[in-house]
Design an enzyme around this catalytic site. Sequence first.
Site, short mmCIF file in Angstrom:
data_model
loop_
_atom_site.label_atom_id
_atom_site.label_comp_id
_atom_site.label_asym_id
_atom_site.label_seq_id
_atom_site.Cartn_x
_atom_site.Cartn_y
_atom_site.Cartn_z
N LYS A 42 -34.16 45.65 -8.88
CA LYS A 42 -35.36 44.95 -8.31
C LYS A 42 -34.84 43.69 -7.44
O LYS A 42 -35.33 43.06 -6.72
CB LYS A 42 -36.19 44.46 -9.60
CG LYS A 42 -36.68 45.41 -10.44
CD LYS A 42 -37.20 44.57 -11.66
CE LYS A 42 -37.78 45.54 -12.67
NZ LYS A 42 -37.88 44.97 -13.84
N ASP A 102 -20.83 42.54 -6.78
CA ASP A 102 -20.10 41.71 -8.25
C ASP A 102 -18.96 42.68 -8.43
O ASP A 102 -18.02 42.65 -7.77
CB ASP A 102 -21.11 41.66 -9.28
CG ASP A 102 -20.63 40.81 -10.53
OD1 ASP A 102 -20.17 39.56 -10.19
OD2 ASP A 102 -20.92 41.30 -11.64
N PHE A 151 -22.31 32.57 -12.85
CA PHE A 151 -23.58 33.43 -12.97
C PHE A 151 -24.82 32.73 -12.03
O PHE A 151 -25.01 31.28 -12.34
CB PHE A 151 -24.09 33.57 -14.51
CG PHE A 151 -25.27 34.72 -14.49
CD1 PHE A 151 -24.59 36.00 -14.24
CD2 PHE A 151 -26.53 34.21 -14.48
CE1 PHE A 151 -25.78 36.91 -14.43
CE2 PHE A 151 -27.50 35.34 -14.64
CZ PHE A 151 -27.09 36.59 -14.64
P1 IMP Z 1 -22.33 45.14 -9.86
O1 IMP Z 1 -22.66 46.91 -10.01
O2 IMP Z 1 -20.96 44.76 -10.84
O3 IMP Z 1 -21.64 45.03 -8.40
O4 IMP Z 1 -23.28 44.38 -10.17
C1 IMP Z 1 -24.61 44.57 -9.35
C2 IMP Z 1 -25.73 44.06 -10.32
O5 IMP Z 1 -25.45 42.89 -11.25
C3 IMP Z 1 -26.47 43.02 -9.08
O6 IMP Z 1 -27.49 44.06 -8.52
C4 IMP Z 1 -27.31 42.42 -10.13
O7 IMP Z 1 -28.47 42.68 -10.51
C5 IMP Z 1 -26.19 41.72 -11.16
N1 IMP Z 1 -25.55 40.56 -11.21
C6 IMP Z 1 -24.11 40.40 -10.97
N2 IMP Z 1 -23.82 39.02 -10.90
C7 IMP Z 1 -25.16 38.50 -11.02
C8 IMP Z 1 -25.25 37.00 -11.07
O8 IMP Z 1 -24.56 36.24 -10.81
N3 IMP Z 1 -26.63 36.55 -11.36
C9 IMP Z 1 -27.57 37.81 -11.31
N4 IMP Z 1 -27.38 38.98 -11.37
C10 IMP Z 1 -26.02 39.33 -11.11
#
Ligand code: IMP
Length: 185
Positions: A42, A102, A151
């Site tokens: 979302k 991330d 975060f």
């Molecule tokens: P990845 O697959 O680790 O790249 O993470 C992607 C998802 O993790 C993002 O679409 C976010 O929903 C969540 N996410 C990662 N870091 C944060 C943060 O600092 N705040 C809020 N959501 C995060």
Amino acid sequence: MHDDIERVLLTEEQIRAGIDRLALRLTEDYRGRELIALGVLKGSCIFLSDLVRRLPIPLAMAFACTESYRDGTRPGDLEVRLFPRDEEIRSANLLLIDDILDSGRTLQRLRDELLARGAAEVKTCVFLDKPARRAVAIEPDYRCFEVEDRFVVGYGLDHAGRYRNLPYVGALRAAVLEADAASRP
Ligand code: IMP
Ligand code: MG
């Protein structure tokens, strides 16, 4: 809600300017080509809706989401759900849009899936990039801002489902994160 924020990292004005810059680049790069803006639910919803309204080029919108497998047999693997039909994906130029890059697993998984289903091109576009956290080899083709390794919430980004509606990006107070962790079973 605002009381839970320790520090504002990106103001509404900064966000607007960043999206204007990004929209100019995208408008140049996609001029004359059909584009599908594919938002990852979302988190991308606020960013996506502000961004597409600054792109004066023909485009379609679509959505996707990922969920972790719950049976625990494939740790770290993600189940993908796509809302465009396979016929729409085939031969399309897709711009995959998410709130933050991330570890990179979400966008890598989605990109692989879309290419496997026959997309002509898959580019990635993120509101925030947290390069310090990368666990897989993926870099965004487009990004609005780079952020430090902490975060953040707001402008679509949540903590436990909340704060997506903050109009700026902020760092949560440590006490809020700790209280939440303590209340979990
Ligand atoms: P990845 O697959 O680790 O790249 O993470 C992607 C998802 O993790 C993002 O679409 C976010 O929903 C969540 N996410 C990662 N870091 C944060 C943060 O600092 N705040 C809020 N959501 C995060
Ligand atoms: Mg999230």
